[in-house]
Design a protein around this motif. Structure first.
Motif, PDB file in Angstrom:
ATOM      1  N   PRO A 144     -39.461  55.303 101.165  1.00 55.61           N
ATOM      2  CA  PRO A 144     -38.288  55.643 100.350  1.00 55.61           C
ATOM      3  C   PRO A 144     -36.963  55.357 101.057  1.00 55.61           C
ATOM      4  O   PRO A 144     -35.978  54.980 100.414  1.00 55.61           O
ATOM      5  N   TYR A 145     -36.945  55.536 102.384  1.00 55.35           N
ATOM      6  CA  TYR A 145     -35.702  55.280 103.127  1.00 55.35           C
ATOM      7  C   TYR A 145     -35.324  53.808 103.029  1.00 55.35           C
ATOM      8  O   TYR A 145     -34.139  53.458 102.838  1.00 55.35           O
ATOM      9  N   ILE A 146     -36.313  52.908 103.166  1.00 54.41           N
ATOM     10  CA  ILE A 146     -36.042  51.470 103.047  1.00 54.41           C
ATOM     11  C   ILE A 146     -35.538  51.141 101.644  1.00 54.41           C
ATOM     12  O   ILE A 146     -34.595  50.346 101.467  1.00 54.41           O
ATOM     13  N   ILE A 147     -36.139  51.753 100.617  1.00 57.92           N
ATOM     14  CA  ILE A 147     -35.695  51.519  99.231  1.00 57.92           C
ATOM     15  C   ILE A 147     -34.242  51.930  99.052  1.00 57.92           C
ATOM     16  O   ILE A 147     -33.427  51.221  98.443  1.00 57.92           O
ATOM     17  N   GLY A 148     -33.872  53.094  99.606  1.00 65.82           N
ATOM     18  CA  GLY A 148     -32.483  53.560  99.509  1.00 65.82           C
ATOM     19  C   GLY A 148     -31.522  52.619 100.205  1.00 65.82           C
ATOM     20  O   GLY A 148     -30.409  52.350  99.691  1.00 65.82           O
ATOM     21  N   GLN A 149     -31.930  52.117 101.371  1.00 66.17           N
ATOM     22  CA  GLN A 149     -31.079  51.179 102.095  1.00 66.17           C
ATOM     23  C   GLN A 149     -30.890  49.884 101.309  1.00 66.17           C
ATOM     24  O   GLN A 149     -29.789  49.304 101.292  1.00 66.17           O
ATOM     25  N   ILE A 150     -31.951  49.402 100.665  1.00 62.62           N
ATOM     26  CA  ILE A 150     -31.850  48.186  99.855  1.00 62.62           C
ATOM     27  C   ILE A 150     -30.865  48.390  98.702  1.00 62.62           C
ATOM     28  O   ILE A 150     -30.029  47.521  98.395  1.00 62.62           O
ATOM     29  N   ILE A 151     -30.937  49.586  98.075  1.00 60.59           N
ATOM     30  CA  ILE A 151     -30.037  49.871  96.942  1.00 60.59           C
ATOM     31  C   ILE A 151     -28.587  49.921  97.416  1.00 60.59           C
ATOM     32  O   ILE A 151     -27.685  49.316  96.808  1.00 60.59           O
ATOM     33  N   ASP A 152     -28.318  50.664  98.514  1.00 57.40           N
ATOM     34  CA  ASP A 152     -26.938  50.852  98.971  1.00 57.40           C
ATOM     35  C   ASP A 152     -26.333  49.585  99.566  1.00 57.40           C
ATOM     36  O   ASP A 152     -25.148  49.291  99.342  1.00 57.40           O
ATOM     37  N   HIS A 153     -27.116  48.829 100.316  1.00 60.46           N
ATOM     38  CA  HIS A 153     -26.548  47.720 101.077  1.00 60.46           C
ATOM     39  C   HIS A 153     -26.811  46.345 100.480  1.00 60.46           C
ATOM     40  O   HIS A 153     -26.248  45.355 100.962  1.00 60.46           O
ATOM     41  N   MET A 154     -27.635  46.255  99.462  1.00 58.12           N
ATOM     42  CA  MET A 154     -27.932  44.933  98.907  1.00 58.12           C
ATOM     43  C   MET A 154     -27.748  44.878  97.395  1.00 58.12           C
ATOM     44  O   MET A 154     -27.071  43.978  96.873  1.00 58.12           O
ATOM     45  N   ILE A 155     -28.337  45.830  96.673  1.00 55.83           N
ATOM     46  CA  ILE A 155     -28.302  45.741  95.213  1.00 55.83           C
ATOM     47  C   ILE A 155     -26.915  46.105  94.670  1.00 55.83           C
ATOM     48  O   ILE A 155     -26.332  45.353  93.866  1.00 55.83           O
ATOM     49  N   ILE A 156     -26.361  47.265  95.094  1.00 54.09           N
ATOM     50  CA  ILE A 156     -25.050  47.671  94.572  1.00 54.09           C
ATOM     51  C   ILE A 156     -23.948  46.693  94.988  1.00 54.09           C
ATOM     52  O   ILE A 156     -23.155  46.236  94.136  1.00 54.09           O
ATOM     53  N   PRO A 157     -23.844  46.305  96.290  1.00 57.55           N
ATOM     54  CA  PRO A 157     -22.791  45.323  96.641  1.00 57.55           C
ATOM     55  C   PRO A 157     -23.178  43.878  96.299  1.00 57.55           C
ATOM     56  O   PRO A 157     -22.390  42.958  96.518  1.00 57.55           O
ATOM     57  N   LYS A 158     -24.389  43.694  95.732  1.00 60.14           N
ATOM     58  CA  LYS A 158     -24.886  42.375  95.347  1.00 60.14           C
ATOM     59  C   LYS A 158     -24.898  41.399  96.529  1.00 60.14           C
ATOM     60  O   LYS A 158     -24.525  40.237  96.405  1.00 60.14           O
ATOM     61  N   LYS A 159     -25.360  41.881  97.659  1.00 60.44           N
ATOM     62  CA  LYS A 159     -25.547  41.041  98.840  1.00 60.44           C
ATOM     63  C   LYS A 159     -27.050  40.952  99.107  1.00 60.44           C
ATOM     64  O   LYS A 159     -27.654  41.904  99.609  1.00 60.44           O
ATOM     65  N   PHE A 160     -27.626  39.806  98.764  1.00 60.00           N
ATOM     66  CA  PHE A 160     -29.082  39.698  98.790  1.00 60.00           C
ATOM     67  C   PHE A 160     -29.624  38.982 100.025  1.00 60.00           C
ATOM     68  O   PHE A 160     -30.800  38.638 100.086  1.00 60.00           O
ATOM     69  N   ASP A 161     -28.745  38.743 100.983  1.00 60.50           N
ATOM     70  CA  ASP A 161     -29.225  38.142 102.225  1.00 60.50           C
ATOM     71  C   ASP A 161     -30.166  39.121 102.954  1.00 60.50           C
ATOM     72  O   ASP A 161     -29.817  40.279 103.180  1.00 60.50           O
ATOM     73  N   GLY A 162     -31.312  38.614 103.315  1.00 60.84           N
ATOM     74  CA  GLY A 162     -32.284  39.466 104.030  1.00 60.84           C
ATOM     75  C   GLY A 162     -33.104  40.355 103.122  1.00 60.84           C
ATOM     76  O   GLY A 162     -33.908  41.171 103.600  1.00 60.84           O
ATOM     77  N   LEU A 163     -32.911  40.214 101.790  1.00 57.72           N
ATOM     78  CA  LEU A 163     -33.671  41.059 100.854  1.00 57.72           C
ATOM     79  C   LEU A 163     -35.172  40.798 100.963  1.00 57.72           C
ATOM     80  O   LEU A 163     -35.981  41.727 100.941  1.00 57.72           O
ATOM     81  N   LEU A 164     -35.526  39.496 101.118  1.00 53.96           N
ATOM     82  CA  LEU A 164     -36.950  39.158 101.230  1.00 53.96           C
ATOM     83  C   LEU A 164     -37.577  39.814 102.451  1.00 53.96           C
ATOM     84  O   LEU A 164     -38.702  40.336 102.384  1.00 53.96           O
ATOM     85  N   ASN A 165     -36.847  39.797 103.547  1.00 54.96           N
ATOM     86  CA  ASN A 165     -37.367  40.430 104.765  1.00 54.96           C
ATOM     87  C   ASN A 165     -37.577  41.925 104.569  1.00 54.96           C
ATOM     88  O   ASN A 165     -38.571  42.498 105.033  1.00 54.96           O
ATOM     89  N   ARG A 166     -36.598  42.541 103.880  1.00 56.69           N
ATOM     90  CA  ARG A 166     -36.725  43.988 103.629  1.00 56.69           C
ATOM     91  C   ARG A 166     -37.924  44.278 102.711  1.00 56.69           C
ATOM     92  O   ARG A 166     -38.653  45.254 102.911  1.00 56.69           O
ATOM     93  N   LEU A 167     -38.114  43.418 101.741  1.00 56.03           N
ATOM     94  CA  LEU A 167     -39.244  43.616 100.816  1.00 56.03           C
ATOM     95  C   LEU A 167     -40.581  43.416 101.540  1.00 56.03           C
ATOM     96  O   LEU A 167     -41.549  44.137 101.286  1.00 56.03           O
ATOM     97  N   LEU A 168     -40.606  42.413 102.440  1.00 58.52           N
ATOM     98  CA  LEU A 168     -41.818  42.207 103.227  1.00 58.52           C
ATOM     99  C   LEU A 168     -42.091  43.399 104.141  1.00 58.52           C
ATOM    100  O   LEU A 168     -43.241  43.821 104.320  1.00 58.52           O
ATOM    101  N   LEU A 169     -41.010  43.953 104.729  1.00 56.97           N
ATOM    102  CA  LEU A 169     -41.154  45.145 105.575  1.00 56.97           C
ATOM    103  C   LEU A 169     -41.678  46.317 104.760  1.00 56.97           C
ATOM    104  O   LEU A 169     -42.575  47.054 105.211  1.00 56.97           O
TER     105      LEU A 169
END
Length: 612
Positions: A67-92
């Motif tokens: 859940p912590y990783i999911i929250g980080q993805i939402i705050d730092h990638m989805i809301i600001p629409k910065k998808f760099d490294g999203l694949l790595n986070r999803l793989l993690l």
């Protein structure tokens, strides 16, 4: 056929049981002690258990990381629409959940191994200890109730060890970890989430306080029902002879109702826990989502990702509490079963000694010197009262008397099924209390009135008392017991499978096998509980021939109900209410014209025939 002289004593053991007060079952109340004893069963595999605990801790932490990783993805990638490294986070994230699944499986796999070995030891410990307990213990308990402890109670312990241990440990680790992470992320939302804890604790305490006694009652009711089932199945012929089908059905209905009612309330109370927890879980989720959303909108340092994390943690926070409450009920049920098992294991073993007499070779001289016996201290009257007699090696003594006179009890005392309260019993001048039980019983054969055969082959039944008996000994014993002919008519001869309830064998054939079993043992002393009763004339003749061969050259004590047995005895002892009224040779007792004389005359049998 010569008529019976005396009342037949076919169910003496059951009548004796009615005279004995039932013994209350001891029940431990120390849960910590019960848990400690369960731990001792796993102690030799403690390193593997520690490894399982470490796996559980890792899986619990992984369940927090997701859940912590999911929250980080939402705050730092989805809301600001910065998808760099999203694949790595999803793989993690995928790696976390894959590792969580694999480690959870491994923890469960190893725990099952630990649990099954512990249950194996518990079963072995219970069954082995039951073999060391004396006959009085089994007299005071129903067999079905003992079976319930061996099966139902141990199975409850097995379920808890197999699954509840991991869930219990995981719940505690998850609960602690969740609180720590929640406090780090937002103390305010943590405080709001914890508002439901007092309600949970109060509800859980109220429920478990009632389920504990109910689970104990359910286990007791289940044990009583199993005992009743075993008794009725064993006594089906008697039930049908007296047309008591409706009565036993009503009796079972009462036992079954007790199981249903106690089980209903135990399960009903424990079943409310997940419902209450689910309701409180939803309330907690609503609090986090509602108040967290307001805090995020008003810029109080709470992000959308934090709300998502807390929403998931709120569920993870209440889930361990719910699991702990549910597992607590399972543990209560298992502990109730473990208590019942340990109560038998705690029973004292049959007292015995190991001295120089372990190599004693018995010749067969028997002396009863002022023997006194009663089944328990509460009984006012002695079952055996100052009985004294002597049997020389090779002599045959017949015990006669009405039902309840003490004939079977005397034989059981000689075998040390019970210990006497006064006087002494000597074999070859040595007190039986100074002879190891295995040495004593290994040289005494006891042919019961109702023969009992265990599951196995004919050969197994004959060599039951002497496992290393050669095939030649087994065949010769069958020939001497007049059993060889009917054995060879069976489909597989000596390798034919039979059981104790095998209806393909007649009562007489079973008795012939029990005599062959005694012949293989080659005992110094023979105890016969009227082996020829309730058998047709032809079979009785075969049995009597086999018994004559069995008694030849051996000291024999015979419980006699028929004159054709009495007339072959060297001495006769007449018993009445546990006391010897007359004893001596037959012609002496007949000349005295006492009780034995009147017994003989009441049979309308010619005295000359008796003395032949």
């Amino acid at each position: 056929m010569i008529k019976d002289v005396f009342s037949h004593d076919k169910i003496l053991a059951k009548e004796d049981l009615k005279r004995r007060p039932k013994m209350e079952v001891k029940r431990a109340e120390d849960w910590k002690q019960t848990l400690y004893r369960l731990w001792q069963l796993m102690e030799d595999r403690k390193w593997l258990l520690i490894f399982v605990i470490l796996l559980v801790i890792v899986t619990s932490l992984l369940s927090l990381i997701g859940p912590y990783i999911i929250g980080q993805i939402i705050d730092h990638m989805i809301i600001p629409k910065k998808f760099d490294g999203l694949l790595n986070r999803l793989l993690l994230l995928s790696g976390v959940y894959i590792a969580l699944s694999i480690l959870t499986y491994l923890a469960a796999f190893f725990m099952v191994d630990i649990a099954q070995k512990a249950i194996y030891r518990l079963r072995m410990k219970l069954f082995s200890h039951m073999q060391t307990i004396g006959i009085p213990f089994f007299d005071k308990r129903q067999h079905g109730e003992l079976m319930s402890r061996m099966t139902n109670d141990i199975e409850n312990v097995s379920k808890v060890l197999n699954s509840s241990f991991i869930q219990f440990t995981s719940s505690i680790v998850t609960l602690i970890g969740t609180i720590i992470v929640m406090l780090i992320l937002s103390p305010v939302l943590t405080l709001l989430t914890m508002l439901i804890i007092p309600v949970m604790l109060i509800a859980t305490r109220w429920i478990t306080k009632r389920t504990g006694p109910l689970y104990k009652k359910r286990q007791n009711a289940l044990g009583e029902m199993n005992a009743y089932i075993e008794e009725i199945i064993s006594g089906q012929q008697v039930v049908k002879v007296f047309s008591q089908e409706e009565t036993v059905i009503n009796g079972f209905e009462e036992k079954n109702r007790n199981v249903r009612e106690n089980g209903f309330w135990a399960i009903t109370y424990s079943g409310t826990i997940p419902k209450v927890m689910n309701m409180l879980n939803n309330i907690s989720f609503a609090i986090v989502a509602g108040i967290g959303g307001l805090l995020a909108l008003n810029g109080y340092g709470v992000t959308v990702g934090t709300i998502v994390i807390f929403a998931e943690y709120a569920r993870q926070f209440t889930r361990p509490l719910s699991d702990l409450a549910n597992q607590f009920n399972e543990v209560l049920s298992a502990l109730a079963g473990a208590e019942r098992v340990f109560s038998i294991i705690d029973e004292e073993s049959e007292p015995d000694i190991d001295n120089n007499n372990r190599d004693l070779l018995i010749e067969g001289g028997i002396q009863f010197n002022d023997v006194i016996f009663k089944y328990n201290k509460e009984q006012q009257k002695n079952i055996i009262n100052r009985v004294s007699f002597e049997v020389l090696p090779g002599e045959t003594v017949a015990l006669v008397g009405a039902t309840g006179a003490g004939k079977t009890t005397i034989i059981q005392l000689l075998n040390r099924f019970y210990d006497i309260n006064g006087g002494d019993i000597l074999i070859d001048g040595v007190s039986v209390s100074n002879i190891p039980r295995k040495t004593l019983r290994g040289q005494i054969a006891y042919v019961l009135q109702d023969p009992f055969l265990f599951d196995g082959t004919i050969k197994d039944s004959i060599k039951y008392g002497k496992r290393d008996a050669a095939d030649e000994e087994i065949i010769q014993a069958a020939i001497d017991a007049n059993a060889y002919d009917f054995i060879m008519r069976l489909p597989e001869g000596f390798d034919t499978m039979i059981s104790g309830e095998d209806s393909s064998l007649s009562q007489g054939e079973k008795q012939l096998l029990s005599i062959a079993r005694a012949l293989v043992l080659d005992p110094a002393i023979l105890l016969l509980d009227e082996a020829t009763s309730s058998i047709d004339t032809v079979t009785e003749m075969k049995l009597q021939e086999a018994i004559d061969r069995l008694m030849e050259g051996r000291t024999s004590i015979v419980i006699a109900h028929r004159l054709n047995t009495v007339k072959k005895a060297d001495k006769i002892i007449v018993l009445q209410q546990g006391e010897i009224i007359e004893q001596g040779y037959q012609h002496e007792l007949l000349e005295q014209r006492g009780i034995y004389y009147h017994m003989v005359n009441s049979s309308h049998t010619d005295n000359d025939e008796l003395l032949d």
